[in-house]
Design a protein around this motif. Structure first.
Motif, PDB file in Angstrom:
ATOM      1  N   GLU A  27       0.814  -1.227   0.000  1.00 25.08           N
ATOM      2  CA  GLU A  27       0.000   0.000   0.000  1.00 25.08           C
ATOM      3  C   GLU A  27       0.840   1.266   0.000  1.00 25.08           C
ATOM      4  OE1 GLU A  27      -3.283   0.207  -0.377  1.00 25.08           O
ATOM      5  OE2 GLU A  27      -3.237  -1.970  -0.639  1.00 25.08           O
ATOM      6  N   GLN A  28       1.967   1.284   0.693  1.00 26.95           N
ATOM      7  CA  GLN A  28       2.738   2.513   0.897  1.00 26.95           C
ATOM      8  C   GLN A  28       3.672   2.886  -0.248  1.00 26.95           C
ATOM      9  OE1 GLN A  28       4.994   2.720   4.526  1.00 26.95           O
ATOM     10  NE2 GLN A  28       3.230   2.201   5.799  1.00 26.95           N
ATOM     11  N   LEU A  29       4.242   1.900  -0.913  1.00 29.42           N
ATOM     12  CA  LEU A  29       5.272   2.200  -1.911  1.00 29.42           C
ATOM     13  C   LEU A  29       4.653   2.637  -3.236  1.00 29.42           C
ATOM     14  CD1 LEU A  29       7.906  -0.612  -1.253  1.00 29.42           C
ATOM     15  CD2 LEU A  29       7.742   1.664  -0.248  1.00 29.42           C
ATOM     16  N   ASP A  30       5.391   3.474  -3.953  1.00 29.52           N
ATOM     17  CA  ASP A  30       4.970   3.960  -5.274  1.00 29.52           C
ATOM     18  C   ASP A  30       5.508   3.011  -6.341  1.00 29.52           C
ATOM     19  OD1 ASP A  30       3.685   6.291  -4.284  1.00 29.52           O
ATOM     20  OD2 ASP A  30       5.649   7.272  -4.094  1.00 29.52           O
ATOM     21  N   TRP A  31       4.720   1.994  -6.657  1.00 26.84           N
ATOM     22  CA  TRP A  31       5.153   0.949  -7.583  1.00 26.84           C
ATOM     23  C   TRP A  31       5.103   1.448  -9.019  1.00 26.84           C
ATOM     24  CZ3 TRP A  31       7.479  -2.889  -5.331  1.00 26.84           C
ATOM     25  CH2 TRP A  31       7.149  -3.209  -4.010  1.00 26.84           C
ATOM     26  N   GLU A  32       6.090   1.025  -9.827  1.00 22.70           N
ATOM     27  CA  GLU A  32       6.168   1.360 -11.244  1.00 22.70           C
ATOM     28  C   GLU A  32       6.410   0.096 -12.059  1.00 22.70           C
ATOM     29  OE1 GLU A  32       8.308   5.692 -11.331  1.00 22.70           O
ATOM     30  OE2 GLU A  32       9.627   3.948 -11.257  1.00 22.70           O
ATOM     31  N   GLN A  33       5.997   0.146 -13.309  1.00 21.97           N
ATOM     32  CA  GLN A  33       6.355  -0.901 -14.261  1.00 21.97           C
ATOM     33  C   GLN A  33       6.978  -0.196 -15.460  1.00 21.97           C
ATOM     34  OE1 GLN A  33       3.246  -3.407 -15.912  1.00 21.97           O
ATOM     35  NE2 GLN A  33       4.694  -5.086 -16.119  1.00 21.97           N
ATOM     36  N   LEU A  48       6.805  -5.274 -10.751  1.00 18.57           N
ATOM     37  CA  LEU A  48       6.711  -3.866 -10.373  1.00 18.57           C
ATOM     38  C   LEU A  48       7.914  -3.528  -9.505  1.00 18.57           C
ATOM     39  CD1 LEU A  48       2.926  -3.642  -9.430  1.00 18.57           C
ATOM     40  CD2 LEU A  48       4.003  -3.290 -11.657  1.00 18.57           C
ATOM     41  N   THR A  49       8.374  -2.279  -9.567  1.00 18.98           N
ATOM     42  CA  THR A  49       9.541  -1.877  -8.787  1.00 18.98           C
ATOM     43  C   THR A  49       9.317  -0.532  -8.107  1.00 18.98           C
ATOM     44  OG1 THR A  49      10.605  -0.757 -10.651  1.00 18.98           O
ATOM     45  CG2 THR A  49      11.153  -3.087 -10.326  1.00 18.98           C
ATOM     46  N   CYS A  50      10.119  -0.277  -7.088  1.00 17.79           N
ATOM     47  CA  CYS A  50      10.176   1.023  -6.425  1.00 17.79           C
ATOM     48  C   CYS A  50      11.602   1.224  -5.926  1.00 17.79           C
ATOM     49  CB  CYS A  50       9.186   1.073  -5.258  1.00 17.79           C
ATOM     50  SG  CYS A  50       9.209   2.656  -4.376  1.00 17.79           S
ATOM     51  N   TRP A  51      12.255   2.285  -6.376  1.00 20.98           N
ATOM     52  CA  TRP A  51      13.631   2.595  -5.984  1.00 20.98           C
ATOM     53  C   TRP A  51      13.599   3.665  -4.901  1.00 20.98           C
ATOM     54  CZ3 TRP A  51      18.361   1.321  -5.366  1.00 20.98           C
ATOM     55  CH2 TRP A  51      19.365   2.274  -5.230  1.00 20.98           C
ATOM     56  N   MET A  52      14.270   3.397  -3.782  1.00 23.62           N
ATOM     57  CA  MET A  52      14.311   4.339  -2.663  1.00 23.62           C
ATOM     58  C   MET A  52      15.761   4.607  -2.287  1.00 23.62           C
ATOM     59  SD  MET A  52      11.304   2.366  -0.652  1.00 23.62           S
ATOM     60  CE  MET A  52      11.844   0.806  -1.389  1.00 23.62           C
TER      61      MET A  52
END
Length: 185
Positions: A27-33, A48-52
């Motif tokens: 729910e919290q992460l900003d997922w991208e494809q 899906l990925t999210c880089w922090m």
């Protein structure tokens, strides 16, 4: 399989309450494809990925803009530093929605990670096969990573080996992988 090379250290059940952590991060992460180009062919990344972290990260021709590390993961990062003795300042999260999502054999060997990076990989969600292949001999290992497992890949793990999470036809639920690393500029 438990006979992994010494540069891989598996710690089953390392995370407390992995189901809760999985649900919160979904729910919290900003997922991208992202679109990815391999051998001249462009397609959607099969996960899906999210880089922090503090800096943009480019791999496989994809530039990932950084997002701040949420407090939920900052505490986990501190535990990882104490467990592994390595420093981490960034995290790449991967969300495998089902058995069709995957990542092929690769190494985390981008120049920004240094010569012998230590990658701390936390698995959440459904159990999936994790494959390791030695470059020099072609020898292979398979490890089933489950919810809350920690895999520390250090020393020559990125220079002498490749790893993958292959597609599977068997029914599996979603799996998340949090890969903490030390990013240098």
């Amino acid at each position: 399989m438990t006979d992994l090379p010494e540069c891989f250290r598996h710690l089953p059940g390392w995370v407390d309450a992995p189901e809760r952590l999985f649900d919160e991060l979904v729910e919290q992460l900003d997922w991208e494809q992202n679109d990815i180009t391999i051998a001249g062919r462009t397609s959607k990344t099969p996960r899906l990925t999210c880089w922090m972290g503090d800096y943009a990260y480019t791999y496989s021709g994809v530039r990932n803009e950084p997002r701040p590390l949420p407090p939920l993961l900052a505490g986990l990062q501190e535990r990882l530093i104490a467990e592994s003795g390595a420093m981490y300042n960034s995290c790449l999260a991967n969300l495998y929605r089902d058995g069709r999502d995957s990542i092929g054999y690769h190494s985390d060997n981008e120049p920004e990670l240094g010569d012998r990076p230590t990658i701390a990989s936390i698995s959440l969600g459904s159990r999936r096969a994790f494959h390791v292949k030695q470059l020099a001999t072609g020898q292979r290992w398979t490890l089933e990573l489950g919810a809350g497992d920690l895999l520390i890949m250090g020393d020559e793990s990125q220079s002498d080996y490749r790893h993958a999470v292959p597609k599977t036809a068997r029914p599996v639920g979603p799996r998340m992988n949090l890969t903490f690393r030390h990013f240098q500029v």
